[in-house]
Scaffold this motif. Structure first.
Motif, mmCIF file in Angstrom:
data_model
loop_
_atom_site.group_PDB
_atom_site.id
_atom_site.type_symbol
_atom_site.label_atom_id
_atom_site.label_comp_id
_atom_site.label_asym_id
_atom_site.label_seq_id
_atom_site.Cartn_x
_atom_site.Cartn_y
_atom_site.Cartn_z
ATOM 1 N N TYR A 81 -4.284 9.571 5.884
ATOM 2 C CA TYR A 81 -2.665 8.411 5.329
ATOM 3 C C TYR A 81 -2.101 7.384 5.501
ATOM 4 O O TYR A 81 -3.399 6.291 5.100
ATOM 5 N N VAL A 82 -1.662 6.941 4.525
ATOM 6 C CA VAL A 82 -1.170 5.502 3.633
ATOM 7 C C VAL A 82 0.155 5.653 4.830
ATOM 8 O O VAL A 82 1.387 6.032 5.054
ATOM 9 N N TYR A 83 0.325 3.928 5.038
ATOM 10 C CA TYR A 83 2.106 3.563 4.964
ATOM 11 C C TYR A 83 2.688 2.572 3.455
ATOM 12 O O TYR A 83 1.638 1.696 2.702
ATOM 13 N N SER B 29 1.691 -1.597 0.590
ATOM 14 C CA SER B 29 0.834 -0.441 1.441
ATOM 15 C C SER B 29 -0.264 -0.200 1.854
ATOM 16 O O SER B 29 -0.843 -1.603 1.842
ATOM 17 N N SER B 30 -0.813 0.386 2.901
ATOM 18 C CA SER B 30 -2.165 0.127 3.494
ATOM 19 C C SER B 30 -2.695 2.263 3.909
ATOM 20 O O SER B 30 -1.478 2.800 4.225
ATOM 21 N N PRO B 31 -3.982 1.916 4.347
ATOM 22 C CA PRO B 31 -4.301 2.480 4.964
ATOM 23 C C PRO B 31 -3.703 3.193 6.816
ATOM 24 O O PRO B 31 -3.261 1.519 6.761
ATOM 25 N N ILE B 32 -3.676 3.731 6.636
ATOM 26 C CA ILE B 32 -4.076 4.100 8.561
ATOM 27 C C ILE B 32 -5.370 3.311 9.122
ATOM 28 O O ILE B 32 -5.931 4.847 9.263
ATOM 29 N N PHE B 33 -4.989 2.495 9.862
ATOM 30 C CA PHE B 33 -6.896 2.489 9.919
ATOM 31 C C PHE B 33 -7.257 2.855 11.223
ATOM 32 O O PHE B 33 -6.243 2.587 12.810
#
Length: 402
Positions: free
Chosen positions: A259-261, A328-332
């Motif tokens: 998932y990504v934000y 943007s960011s990965p869902i860590f």
């Protein structure tokens, strides 16, 4: 998970430990605390140099665990490092006698015991101010001492449920959801630390002590921002929006392997995103500040964006969005977060000695500069410093009857 030695995660020079400049190096704090809010508050103070003395009953803080590296044990270590412990049976006459000189030497009292318990055990504010009028006293409880709900039990989940946090979390057509962390407990601990600092500042200018009656529910309500005005004045009851952001075009999307934000908030970002996903049909929905109609068409626009993200791995989505300036960011996961270069650079994964002295426990670092002893000392054992501080042997059955 890509791991590195814990020593590699130590803070760099820009967050160097405090030494003689520690702001609370001349302050003594008595913590009558258990579980999270009280201990978290006093640990923040200890990190700034305060001498925190954890006053415990013979059985110790209720959140202590006898099983090393169990869930309760590691939680206790994360909230009680760098403190000293005095064991006092405050239900006994000798315990009450020993409490008086301890109160005389203190600057601050922090407690998150239930309403009425401090008074019952002899350290309510009106009782201790007779002994030490200059005390800065903070009592954190679910609802506060003067609330109609003062006697109600209130754990973190109760406050999540009452504060609107649960109502606002989850999918629009799904059940309300608890947050994944103990948010009210920690927010209240932060407010308690602020209250201590405000009280110390006031005492410095007036010479007077103070009492702060801190409510967990009040603490959480302070985070509602515009929600009250939306509900009470605009007539729009805030509701759950799932993985999206309320009233902003940002949210979570499924990628090929996770998932990504994405947060294409501005016109420039929206235009850049449309270019990356090769979807010019997105552009007419946001052409200038006065013609942003994206929220009204969110479902159909998200379907276009997610059709692209599903075809690409997380790393590629984040890289390509980054190249054109779309946040943007990965869902860590927690283990991925711990391995992140920023986290390592800032020293936010640390280790402390276990209370037993055998081995280490991994704990979060501090976002603030801290004293050099902050992570060198694990939690004390029950009453470990009683004799050192009071000259009383905690095992003496005369002074500390069972």
């Amino acid at each position: 998970m890509d791991t590195a030695p814990l020593s590699d995660t130590a803070p760099l020079s820009d967050t160097a430990p405090l030494s003689d400049t520690a702001p609370l190096s001349d302050i003594r704090v008595l913590e009558f605390g258990h579980y999270i809010a009280g201990p978290f508050c006093s640990q923040i103070l200890a990190d700034q140099g305060a001498d925190v003395i954890k006053v415990e009953p013979p059985e110790g803080d209720a959140s202590r665990s006898t099983v090393p590296l169990s869930y309760n044990d590691v939680y206790f270590h994360a909230l009680n490092r760098n403190k000293r412990s005095v064991m006092l049976d405050l239900k006994s006459e000798s315990g009450q006698e020993s409490l008086i000189p301890l109160l005389r030497t203190a600057d601050v009292v922090v407690t998150n015991y239930a309403v009425g318990i401090p008074e019952r055990l002899g350290f309510g504010y009106e009782q201790v101010r007779e002994i030490n009028p200059g005390l800065v006293y903070v009592h954190a409880s679910g609802f506060g001492n003067d609330s109609p709900y003062a006697k109600r039990p209130a754990f973190d989940g109760i406050i999540q449920a009452m504060s609107g946090l649960v109502h606002l979390t989850g999918e629009p057509d799904g059940m309300p959801m608890q947050a994944g962390l103990f948010v009210p407990d920690h927010v209240t601990g932060l407010y308690a630390a602020l209250a201590v600092m405000f009280g110390l500042t006031r005492r410095q200018s007036t010479g007077e002590g103070s009492f702060t009656d801190l409510s967990m529910l009040d603490s959480m309500m302070s985070l509602l921002g515009p929600c009250l005005a939306e509900s009470l004045q605009l007539g729009v009851s805030p509701m759950r929006v799932g993985s999206r952001v309320r009233r902003s075009y940002a949210g979570t999307y499924t990628a090929a392997d996770g998932y990504v934000y994405l947060a294409p908030m501005t016109l420039r970002m929206w235009t850049a995103l449309a270019g990356v996903v090769d979807a010019p049909q997105l552009l007419p929905y946001f052409t200038d500040a006065d013609t942003d109609t994206r929220l009204e068409h969110r479902d159909e626009l998200d379907r276009v964006i997610e059709a692209w993200t599903r075809a690409h791995p997380v790393a590629e989505v984040v890289a390509r969005m980054g190249e054109v300036g779309v946040p943007s960011s990965p869902i860590f996961s927690v283990d991925a977060l711990a391995a992140d270069p920023h986290v390592r650079h800032r020293g936010m994964v640390r280790s402390i000695p276990m209370e037993s002295g055998s081995g280490e426990v991994v704990v979060p670092g501090s976002p603030l500069p801290v004293v050099d002893s902050a992570f060198a000392s694990g939690p004390p054992s029950i009453g470990e410093h009683t004799e050192e501080i009071l000259g009383v042997d905690p095992s003496d059955p005369v002074r500390h009857p069972a």
